[in-house]
Write a protein that holds these residues in place. Structure first.
Motif, short mmCIF file in Angstrom:
data_model
loop_
_atom_site.label_atom_id
_atom_site.label_comp_id
_atom_site.label_asym_id
_atom_site.label_seq_id
_atom_site.Cartn_x
_atom_site.Cartn_y
_atom_site.Cartn_z
N LEU A 250 0.82 -1.21 0.00
CA LEU A 250 0.00 0.00 0.00
C LEU A 250 0.85 1.26 0.00
O LEU A 250 0.50 2.27 -0.60
N PHE A 254 1.26 -0.05 -4.71
CA PHE A 254 -0.08 0.13 -5.28
C PHE A 254 -0.36 1.59 -5.59
O PHE A 254 0.17 2.50 -4.94
N THR A 255 -1.23 1.79 -6.57
CA THR A 255 -1.76 3.13 -6.88
C THR A 255 -3.28 3.04 -6.85
O THR A 255 -3.87 1.95 -6.91
N ALA A 262 -4.87 3.45 -2.54
CA ALA A 262 -3.59 3.04 -1.98
C ALA A 262 -3.25 3.95 -0.80
O ALA A 262 -4.05 4.80 -0.40
N GLY A 266 -6.05 3.47 1.71
CA GLY A 266 -6.11 2.03 1.45
C GLY A 266 -6.02 1.23 2.73
O GLY A 266 -6.71 0.20 2.89
N LEU A 318 -4.18 -4.62 -6.04
CA LEU A 318 -4.92 -3.97 -4.97
C LEU A 318 -6.28 -4.65 -4.71
O LEU A 318 -6.58 -4.95 -3.54
#
Length: 410
Positions: A250, A254-255, A262, A266, A318
């Motif tokens: 995270l 991740f985006t 994220a 997130g 994600l």
């Protein structure tokens, strides 16, 4: 039951404060653009959250059986508020490492003391035949309130900013919950929350050592409890590894993907998913155990966690990671409820509290050790298929260990 209502409101205020403080501190340390969070720093954060349960928990039990619990709840909440102010100031001034973790450990340690005091006080405000229901209501709703507190902290960081100053202001709002909790607890009459009698040894260290030893003997004497401990050891170790990887993913990999976020938002979504998993487990576990039996449900929970870990965790995307977190948390809560019921059913009342104290101590230490070992080898971006496979294997080994423990003692 006005006493139960008052204790519940005090618990909710304290747990809202817990959620705000933990999310605020996570934002300050792990998702702050002015700081860099490496795996060992994150492992230190997990230690801060978990070690009070292991180190302070047993002492809390011994001391709460000596002191007026109403006074404990009032003074501990006020002292915790002061510690929150100091920790927030440390965040604002950019302190990191040992100094900040010591302050956070102080906050969490006092929080554990408050939580233990409320649990010990519950039989004094509800009839004995409603204890199970009252405890379920307090625990489930308290967890949801804590998640709401975390959401408030994320919103406050968006308002005040994501740097040291904004993180400090967001974290400091946790003090409001401690003040409300203390004020509500102060409305109880002195002595009304117990203890009614003191039968512990005069020395708290002797009481704790004797209690843990007695708890160990009682657990070993109950085969279902011994087997349950094996399964929970596996879950705690595996869950610790996957949680560390998830936080790193995270933070660094991740985006945002549509509604899925994220970073710190997130992590908030992860907490909401975990709360939903706990709620689902609370509804399903009694029905599953009634239909299939506790042993099958325990083994199925370990298998579900292993499949979720490998099938949904390994893609390291994600959406699949958030779904895996939901399923693994739900499976882990089903497992915990099964082991709790084994302790409650198969351990005598005279030793049950000591078994639960041992339970908290060993399992939280297990998770800290697992996270620390993983932190020493995981890459910064969290992309480590090998560690996820290790976590999956630990679940499967836990199932094998559970079966062996049951059959050896059958």
């Amino acid at each position: 039951m006005p006493g139960f209502r008052r204790l519940l409101f005090s618990r909710f205020a304290a747990q809202w404060s817990d959620g705000v403080f933990r999310a605020g501190l996570a934002g300050a340390v792990l998702f702050n653009p002015e700081r860099g969070a490496d795996p060992l720093t994150i492992a230190g954060g997990f230690a801060v959250l978990l070690l009070p349960y292991s180190v302070i928990g047993p002492f809390a039990g011994a001391l709460l059986d000596r002191w007026d619990r109403r006074r404990v709840l009032v003074l501990a909440n006020l002292l915790r508020g002061l510690a929150i102010v100091l920790a927030s100031a440390a965040v604002g001034f950019g302190l990191a490492g040992t100094e900040l973790f010591v302050l956070a450990l102080l906050v969490e340690g006092i929080s554990r003391f408050v939580g233990s005091g409320m649990s010990a006080s519950l039989p004094h405000v509800v009839p004995r035949h409603t204890l199970v229901t009252a405890n379920a209501v307090a625990t489930t709703l308290g967890s949801i309130v804590s998640v709401i507190g975390g959401g408030c902290a994320i919103a406050l960081r968006a308002l005040f900013g994501t740097g040291n100053s904004g993180s400090a202001w967001a974290t400091s709002f946790a003090v409001l919950g401690t003040i409300v909790a203390a004020v509500v607890a102060a409305r109880f009459a002195r002595g009304s929350l117990g203890p009614d009698a003191v039968d512990e040894p005069d020395d708290a260290f002797v009481a704790v050592a004797r209690g843990l030893a007695d708890g160990g003997r009682a657990a070993l004497a109950a085969p279902t409890v011994t087997a349950g401990f094996v399964a929970l050891f596996a879950h705690r170790a595996s869950y610790g590894i996957s949680l560390l990887l998830t936080v790193l993913l995270l933070r660094y990999s991740f985006t945002d993907l549509g509604l899925l976020k994220a970073g710190l938002p997130g992590l908030g979504q992860l907490a909401v998913g975990a709360a939903a998993g706990i709620l689902l487990a609370g509804f399903c576990t009694p029905r599953l155990v009634s239909r299939f039996g506790r042993h099958r449900v325990v083994l199925a929970s370990l298998l579900l966690a292993a499949v979720s870990q490998a099938g949904l965790g390994l893609p390291m995307l994600l959406p699949t990671t958030l779904l895996a977190a939901f399923l693994i948390t739900a499976a882990g809560q089903v497992l915990k409820l099964c082991v709790d019921s084994a302790v409650q059913r198969d351990v005598g009342d005279e030793a049950r509290g000591r078994v639960f104290a041992l339970y908290d101590t060993l399992f939280n230490i297990t998770q800290v050790v697992a996270v620390s070992i993983a932190a020493a080898v995981v890459p910064l971006d969290g992309r480590s298929p090998a560690l996820l496979l290790v976590a999956t294997a630990v679940y499967l080994l836990g199932g094998v260990g559970y079966l062996l423990a049951i059959r050896r003692n059958s």
